[in-house]
Write a protein that holds these residues in place. Structure first.
Motif, PDB file in Angstrom:
ATOM      1  N   GLY A 305       0.839  -1.286  -0.073  1.00  0.00           N
ATOM      2  CA  GLY A 305       0.063   0.002  -0.110  1.00  0.00           C
ATOM      3  C   GLY A 305       0.687   1.300   0.025  1.00  0.00           C
ATOM      4  N   VAL A 306       0.124   2.392   0.268  1.00  0.00           N
ATOM      5  CA  VAL A 306       0.969   3.532   0.368  1.00  0.00           C
ATOM      6  C   VAL A 306       0.595   4.506   1.565  1.00  0.00           C
ATOM      7  CG1 VAL A 306      -0.959   4.688  -0.868  1.00  0.00           C
ATOM      8  CG2 VAL A 306       1.391   5.728  -1.148  1.00  0.00           C
ATOM      9  N   ALA A 307       1.694   5.006   2.041  1.00  0.00           N
ATOM     10  CA  ALA A 307       1.394   6.144   3.158  1.00  0.00           C
ATOM     11  C   ALA A 307       1.178   7.502   2.316  1.00  0.00           C
ATOM     12  CB  ALA A 307       2.707   6.122   3.956  1.00  0.00           C
ATOM     13  N   CYS A 308       0.342   8.113   2.683  1.00  0.00           N
ATOM     14  CA  CYS A 308       0.009   9.473   2.130  1.00  0.00           C
ATOM     15  C   CYS A 308      -0.224  10.693   3.040  1.00  0.00           C
ATOM     16  CB  CYS A 308      -1.390   9.030   1.220  1.00  0.00           C
ATOM     17  SG  CYS A 308      -1.900  10.528   0.190  1.00  0.00           S
ATOM     18  N   GLY A 309       0.420  11.717   2.793  1.00  0.00           N
ATOM     19  CA  GLY A 309       0.099  12.842   3.457  1.00  0.00           C
ATOM     20  C   GLY A 309      -0.143  14.104   2.767  1.00  0.00           C
ATOM     21  N   VAL A 310      -0.993  15.021   3.305  1.00  0.00           N
ATOM     22  CA  VAL A 310      -1.631  16.208   2.298  1.00  0.00           C
ATOM     23  C   VAL A 310      -1.626  17.482   2.970  1.00  0.00           C
ATOM     24  CG1 VAL A 310      -3.876  17.162   1.205  1.00  0.00           C
ATOM     25  CG2 VAL A 310      -3.608  14.627   1.517  1.00  0.00           C
ATOM     26  N   GLN A 334       2.847  12.750   5.774  1.00  0.00           N
ATOM     27  CA  GLN A 334       3.076  11.452   5.035  1.00  0.00           C
ATOM     28  C   GLN A 334       3.981  10.656   6.278  1.00  0.00           C
ATOM     29  OE1 GLN A 334       5.329   8.413   3.918  1.00  0.00           O
ATOM     30  NE2 GLN A 334       6.301  10.372   3.674  1.00  0.00           N
ATOM     31  N   TYR A 335       4.751  11.309   6.948  1.00  0.00           N
ATOM     32  CA  TYR A 335       5.391  10.496   7.780  1.00  0.00           C
ATOM     33  C   TYR A 335       4.602  10.018   9.132  1.00  0.00           C
ATOM     34  CZ  TYR A 335       9.355   9.952  11.135  1.00  0.00           C
ATOM     35  OH  TYR A 335      10.422   9.396  12.231  1.00  0.00           O
ATOM     36  N   ARG A 336       3.524  10.823   9.359  1.00  0.00           N
ATOM     37  CA  ARG A 336       2.650  10.166  10.386  1.00  0.00           C
ATOM     38  C   ARG A 336       1.733   9.129   9.914  1.00  0.00           C
ATOM     39  NH1 ARG A 336       2.010  12.832  15.211  1.00  0.00           N
ATOM     40  NH2 ARG A 336      -0.196  11.659  15.472  1.00  0.00           N
ATOM     41  N   ALA A 337       1.419   9.381   8.565  1.00  0.00           N
ATOM     42  CA  ALA A 337       0.705   8.374   8.122  1.00  0.00           C
ATOM     43  C   ALA A 337       1.339   7.038   8.083  1.00  0.00           C
ATOM     44  CB  ALA A 337       0.076   8.616   6.791  1.00  0.00           C
ATOM     45  N   SER A 342      -1.768   4.029   8.567  1.00  0.00           N
ATOM     46  CA  SER A 342      -2.879   4.416   8.245  1.00  0.00           C
ATOM     47  C   SER A 342      -3.254   4.233   6.674  1.00  0.00           C
ATOM     48  CB  SER A 342      -2.898   6.046   8.331  1.00  0.00           C
ATOM     49  OG  SER A 342      -4.162   6.573   7.721  1.00  0.00           O
ATOM     50  N   PRO A 343      -4.524   3.651   6.674  1.00  0.00           N
ATOM     51  CA  PRO A 343      -4.622   3.187   5.154  1.00  0.00           C
ATOM     52  C   PRO A 343      -5.481   4.385   4.447  1.00  0.00           C
ATOM     53  CG  PRO A 343      -6.468   2.658   6.741  1.00  0.00           C
ATOM     54  CD  PRO A 343      -5.082   3.044   7.506  1.00  0.00           C
ATOM     55  N   THR A 344      -5.352   5.443   5.097  1.00  0.00           N
ATOM     56  CA  THR A 344      -6.244   6.759   4.332  1.00  0.00           C
ATOM     57  C   THR A 344      -5.130   8.007   4.655  1.00  0.00           C
ATOM     58  OG1 THR A 344      -7.317   7.367   6.643  1.00  0.00           O
ATOM     59  CG2 THR A 344      -8.407   6.020   4.828  1.00  0.00           C
ATOM     60  N   VAL A 357       0.443  17.400  13.134  1.00  0.00           N
ATOM     61  CA  VAL A 357       1.299  17.659  12.024  1.00  0.00           C
ATOM     62  C   VAL A 357       1.701  18.878  11.840  1.00  0.00           C
ATOM     63  CG1 VAL A 357       1.179  17.347   9.384  1.00  0.00           C
ATOM     64  CG2 VAL A 357      -0.100  15.892  10.785  1.00  0.00           C
ATOM     65  N   VAL A 358       1.117  19.909  11.982  1.00  0.00           N
ATOM     66  CA  VAL A 358       1.404  21.139  11.704  1.00  0.00           C
ATOM     67  C   VAL A 358       2.799  21.621  12.965  1.00  0.00           C
ATOM     68  CG1 VAL A 358       1.136  23.713  11.861  1.00  0.00           C
ATOM     69  CG2 VAL A 358      -0.512  22.041  11.106  1.00  0.00           C
ATOM     70  N   ARG A 359       2.665  21.164  14.124  1.00  0.00           N
ATOM     71  CA  ARG A 359       3.539  20.939  15.091  1.00  0.00           C
ATOM     72  C   ARG A 359       4.765  20.280  14.854  1.00  0.00           C
ATOM     73  NH1 ARG A 359       0.856  19.146  19.068  1.00  0.00           N
ATOM     74  NH2 ARG A 359       1.687  17.014  19.151  1.00  0.00           N
ATOM     75  N   LEU A 360       4.619  19.052  14.376  1.00  0.00           N
ATOM     76  CA  LEU A 360       5.995  18.351  13.862  1.00  0.00           C
ATOM     77  C   LEU A 360       6.482  19.101  12.858  1.00  0.00           C
ATOM     78  CD1 LEU A 360       7.480  15.547  13.830  1.00  0.00           C
ATOM     79  CD2 LEU A 360       5.615  14.794  12.198  1.00  0.00           C
ATOM     80  N   ALA A 361       5.982  19.489  11.895  1.00  0.00           N
ATOM     81  CA  ALA A 361       6.680  20.285  10.809  1.00  0.00           C
ATOM     82  C   ALA A 361       7.339  21.436  11.369  1.00  0.00           C
ATOM     83  CB  ALA A 361       5.674  20.470   9.791  1.00  0.00           C
ATOM     84  N   ASP A 362       6.510  22.261  11.978  1.00  0.00           N
ATOM     85  CA  ASP A 362       7.105  23.576  12.625  1.00  0.00           C
ATOM     86  C   ASP A 362       8.297  23.522  13.508  1.00  0.00           C
ATOM     87  OD1 ASP A 362       5.661  24.962  10.798  1.00  0.00           O
ATOM     88  OD2 ASP A 362       4.251  25.453  12.288  1.00  0.00           O
ATOM     89  N   ASP A 363       7.977  22.465  14.536  1.00  0.00           N
ATOM     90  CA  ASP A 363       8.995  22.147  15.597  1.00  0.00           C
ATOM     91  C   ASP A 363      10.272  21.699  14.908  1.00  0.00           C
ATOM     92  OD1 ASP A 363       7.347  22.937  17.549  1.00  0.00           O
ATOM     93  OD2 ASP A 363       6.525  20.934  18.252  1.00  0.00           O
TER      94      ASP A 363
END
Length: 387
Positions: A305-310, A334-337, A342-344, A357-363
């Motif tokens: 399958g695929v891990a996908c982040g938007v 995508q990293y969290r997916a 996550s299948p979605t 996700v925002v916190r992860l990217a900014d931190d």
């Protein structure tokens, strides 16, 4: 300035105009407009011979156009059999080793004994208020390619044999310019295309994302990025070989392209290795997320399958000052997916004010004074996330 000097200047200006063109359309326009000016015409057109369809298709109309003439027409084409002189040249003179020569038509018919005569051209001249035209065949790579057409309005001086000779020279210059444009387009295609999947590559994403974020700042247009990681590729490569792994990448590339086509104007790309993305400019964030969900569903049977982040400027992700930040948000999603299997898709900004996700990217943004990893350098970015 003498007549020969004027003609020489016209040739030089035509060649320079085509050399400066950045796209095929720019090249076509430069060819038609340059020839029109060099021949002191009021109108010019460039047409290509589509062999498979047996027709001359107009690429560009330049100068004084009538209401039914568009600059870049989509559907203006004429069957070759309606133009006996073209058919003669394409299937007779050229095949027999004859040299391409331009000729003159007038609204009154042939200008001299033995001149080519085409009723359709004469009718078109009269219908559009033009008095004469000069037609020059174009030859590219040793084959008949199309024609250059320059016309003057009714009442203007009629083209003479010297004009036809000059048009032959201009056609040769145009052919050389078209060949150069083809080479540049092929080089550009190779530079911005992934050789395995045929999708866009990381360089194409970098340039397109920068442009898209600039448009977002200037126009407020929604920019969305879907980042995907094809799961299980290493296992496939280790157990079944890289040829099977390559086929898996190609199959997923086809699925990605199919889903990307659901969003008009979307760029589908392979970033490298098992990492892919969709760049959508314009569609609402919800529509992009639905396509990402469809992508995950269709890819469920490929590998693991695929891990996908938007990440989308249409969601509450804060100010997107640069392409880099939007990319970091999508990659963090995508990293969290992937970590959650996550299948979605995981979507940045949709988990409330303290979105993880925002916190992860900014931190994980680089400290002040330390250079940030360029867009697309995924391993360096992952090291930031793993710190």
């Amino acid at each position: 300035m003498g007549g020969e000097e004027v003609r020489l200047r016209g040739v030089v200006e035509l060649a320079q105009g085509m050399a400066a063109a950045r796209t095929p359309r720019d090249s076509w326009r430069a060819a038609a407009e340059g020839a029109r000016r060099a021949l002191v015409g009021d109108f010019a057109a460039l047409s290509v011979w589509e062999r498979d369809l047996g027709r001359l298709r107009v690429l560009v109309n330049a100068g004084e156009r009538t209401p039914d003439e568009e600059e870049f027409p989509e559907h203006e084409a004429y069957p070759v059999h309606e133009f006996p002189e073209i058919a003669e040249f394409l299937h007779g003179r050229w095949a027999g080793g004859g040299e391409p020569r331009a000729w003159v038509e007038t609204a009154e018919g042939p200008t001299s004994r033995g001149a080519r005569y085409c009723h359709q051209r004469v009718a078109a001249l009269r219908r559009r208020g033009r008095g004469c035209c000069v037609v020059a065949p174009l030859v590219l790579h040793g084959r008949a390619w199309g024609e250059l057409y320059v016309a003057r309005t009714a009442g203007a001086p009629v083209f003479d044999p010297a004009d036809a000779d000059f048009a032959t020279v201009l056609a040769a210059v145009v052919s050389a310019g078209l060949a150069q444009t083809e080479r540049l387009e092929e080089a550009r295609r190779l530079a911005f295309t992934d050789s395995l999947t045929g999708l866009a590559n990381r360089r194409a994403v970098d340039e397109s994302l920068d442009d898209a974020v600039d448009r977002h700042h200037a126009e407020g247009i929604v920019v969305s990025l879907v980042v995907c990681d094809l799961n299980g590729l290493k296992r496939v490569n280790d157990t079944q070989g890289h040829a099977v792994g390559d086929r898996l990448l190609e199959r997923f590339g086809s699925v990605l392209s199919l889903c990307g086509a659901m969003l008009p104007g979307t760029l589908a790309a392979r970033l490298g290795g098992d990492e892919f993305c969709l760049l959508a400019v314009g569609p609402p964030a919800d529509q992009v997320v639905r396509v990402a969900e469809e992508l995950c569903r269709r890819a469920a049977g490929l590998g693991d399958g695929v891990a996908c982040g938007v990440a989308s400027t249409g969601d509450p992700i804060g100010e997107v000052r640069s392409a880099r930040r939007l990319f970091r948000l999508a990659d963090a999603a995508q990293y969290r997916a992937k970590a959650a299997r996550s299948p979605t898709p995981v979507v940045a900004g949709r988990s409330g004010p303290d979105d993880p996700v925002v916190r992860l990217a900014d931190d994980t943004a680089p400290p002040v004074g330390e250079p940030a990893p360029p867009v697309g350098e995924r391993r360096r970015f992952r090291r930031w996330l793993d710190r």
